[in-house]
Design a protein around this motif. Structure first.
Motif, PDB file in Angstrom:
ATOM      1  N   ASP A 124       0.831  -1.200   0.000  1.00 12.53           N
ATOM      2  CA  ASP A 124       0.000   0.000   0.000  1.00 12.53           C
ATOM      3  C   ASP A 124       0.868   1.254   0.000  1.00 12.53           C
ATOM      4  O   ASP A 124       0.624   2.198  -0.764  1.00 12.53           O
ATOM      5  N   TYR A 125       1.908   1.271   0.839  1.00 15.23           N
ATOM      6  CA  TYR A 125       2.804   2.430   0.873  1.00 15.23           C
ATOM      7  C   TYR A 125       3.595   2.545  -0.432  1.00 15.23           C
ATOM      8  O   TYR A 125       3.857   3.653  -0.909  1.00 15.23           O
ATOM      9  N   PHE A 126       3.955   1.419  -1.010  1.00 17.28           N
ATOM     10  CA  PHE A 126       4.645   1.456  -2.301  1.00 17.28           C
ATOM     11  C   PHE A 126       3.734   2.034  -3.378  1.00 17.28           C
ATOM     12  O   PHE A 126       4.168   2.854  -4.198  1.00 17.28           O
ATOM     13  N   ARG A 127       2.468   1.632  -3.373  1.00 16.31           N
ATOM     14  CA  ARG A 127       1.498   2.152  -4.351  1.00 16.31           C
ATOM     15  C   ARG A 127       1.356   3.670  -4.214  1.00 16.31           C
ATOM     16  O   ARG A 127       1.364   4.399  -5.208  1.00 16.31           O
ATOM     17  N   ARG A 128       1.253   4.137  -2.976  1.00 15.36           N
ATOM     18  CA  ARG A 128       1.124   5.575  -2.745  1.00 15.36           C
ATOM     19  C   ARG A 128       2.398   6.318  -3.160  1.00 15.36           C
ATOM     20  O   ARG A 128       2.341   7.450  -3.673  1.00 15.36           O
ATOM     21  N   THR A 129       3.551   5.685  -2.952  1.00 13.62           N
ATOM     22  CA  THR A 129       4.828   6.277  -3.369  1.00 13.62           C
ATOM     23  C   THR A 129       4.894   6.417  -4.883  1.00 13.62           C
ATOM     24  O   THR A 129       5.306   7.453  -5.414  1.00 13.62           O
ATOM     25  N   ILE A 130       4.480   5.374  -5.585  1.00 12.15           N
ATOM     26  CA  ILE A 130       4.468   5.406  -7.049  1.00 12.15           C
ATOM     27  C   ILE A 130       3.530   6.498  -7.555  1.00 12.15           C
ATOM     28  O   ILE A 130       3.856   7.238  -8.504  1.00 12.15           O
ATOM     29  N   GLU A 131       2.387   6.640  -6.930  1.00 15.16           N
ATOM     30  CA  GLU A 131       1.435   7.679  -7.340  1.00 15.16           C
ATOM     31  C   GLU A 131       2.021   9.073  -7.147  1.00 15.16           C
ATOM     32  O   GLU A 131       1.880   9.948  -8.018  1.00 15.16           O
ATOM     33  N   ALA A 132       2.701   9.290  -6.006  1.00 15.36           N
ATOM     34  CA  ALA A 132       3.323  10.594  -5.758  1.00 15.36           C
ATOM     35  C   ALA A 132       4.457  10.848  -6.739  1.00 15.36           C
ATOM     36  O   ALA A 132       4.634  11.962  -7.242  1.00 15.36           O
TER      37      ALA A 132
END
Length: 330
Positions: A124-132
């Motif tokens: 989940d944190y990786f997904r949010r990092t990719i989005e940012a």
């Protein structure tokens, strides 16, 4: 025109290659090193850039907030390395400061503990990092390290790696990622980081053209260029097939350990020659920030001739590498 050395055979003469004359300009690359707390980010960074050995990282404490380090690398290339603490409170804060954290990023290195008990949270944190990253640095390169694979058998690590790679690739769309399995206890760490820094070297294709010319006219089987302080592989050329695909990283690991041993007794590693019945290997300084390994199997080529070749090549490669003033041969 730069003659390297002369012999009875003209094949042993290298005349150099054309270079562009340009002033060295600062080339700073922002790198984010991210992942959950305890995944091994600071340990690997300390082994690669601060000359720690793996056993010495056991006592490391968790990184608090962001540990920013400026690392000089390969001439005028400067790595602005942000080692981001992985505790939940810090991770959440990064997404409250997206523009500050994720703008102007050249590389994202995201580290996953292969035995993490919170895979869903990690993803989940990786997904949010990719989005940012997609919003603020869409051209950034992304590398994912599936870390601590030494805790698994070879078969287990291969199975887990393939599964995680597929999952992370899917999460990252439309950004492209490159995954590696790593451990601080073997050469996999150097293999991954060599590939990572390779992606940052400007005009690396041109550099390889010059190394190919040097290799050919030196009658070498292989020439490998290492960054001097980290001993990461920058580039290499070969004129014959070799079976061990991890040979460069094994050399990196061995020489790095040997350099550290020399330092502990007040000595400094400068060069090395290894000879057996099959080949002779030379490791020596090429420029202020690089070392070169030359592998020779031709028994008619003497050590003084090869050492002279390396010394003469320094006059050519120093401005080529230290100033990044690359220009292809014509």
């Amino acid at each position: 025109s730069i003659p390297i050395y002369t012999n009875l055979s003209s094949r042993h003469i290298w005349t150099g290659a054309k270079m562009a004359s340009s002033s060295a300009q600062s080339n700073t690359k922002k790198i984010l090193l991210m992942g959950s707390s305890g995944s091994g980010k600071t340990s690997m960074r300390s082994i690669i850039f601060a000359n720690y050995i793996a056993a010495e990282t056991r006592s490391f404490e968790a990184t608090y907030e962001i540990d920013r380090r400026d690392v000089k690398f390969l001439g005028n290339l400067s790595l602005m390395l942000w080692d981001c603490g992985g505790q939940t409170a810090f991770l959440e804060e990064y997404f409250n400061q997206k523009e500050t954290i994720f703008r102007n990023v050249a590389l994202l290195i995201y580290v996953f503990d292969v035995q993490s008990s919170n895979r869903k949270t990690d993803e989940d944190y990786f997904r949010r990092t990719i989005e940012a990253l997609r919003d603020y640095s869409p051209s950034a390169r992304v590398f994912c390290l599936i870390h601590k694979v030494d805790l698994l058998t070879e078969a287990q690590s291969n199975t887990v790696f393939k599964k995680r790679e597929a999952e992370l690739t899917k999460i990252s769309v439309p950004m492209r990622i490159q995954c590696f399995k790593t451990s601080i206890w073997n050469e996999t760490l150097f293999k991954a980081w060599s590939q990572i820094v390779y992606s940052l070297v400007p005009n690396v294709d041109t550099l390889e053209q010059h190394l190919t010319t040097f290799c050919k006219h030196s009658c070498a089987d292989e020439v490998v260029l290492f960054e001097r302080s980290t001993f990461l592989v920058i580039s290499h050329v070969s004129t014959k097939a070799f079976h061990d695909e991890d040979r460069f990283e094994k050399v990196s690991n061995i020489i790095k350990q040997f350099k550290l041993s020399c330092g502990k007794v007040g000595s400094q590693f400068s060069s090395m020659e290894v000879r057996n019945s099959s080949f002779t290997g030379f490791i020596d300084a090429l420029t202020d920030t690089t070392m070169v390994m030359v592998i020779i199997s031709d028994p008619t080529l003497t050590s003084p001739a090869i050492n002279m070749n390396i010394r003469s090549a320094r006059k050519h490669f120093s401005p080529l590498i230290e100033g990044h003033a690359y220009k292809s041969e014509r």
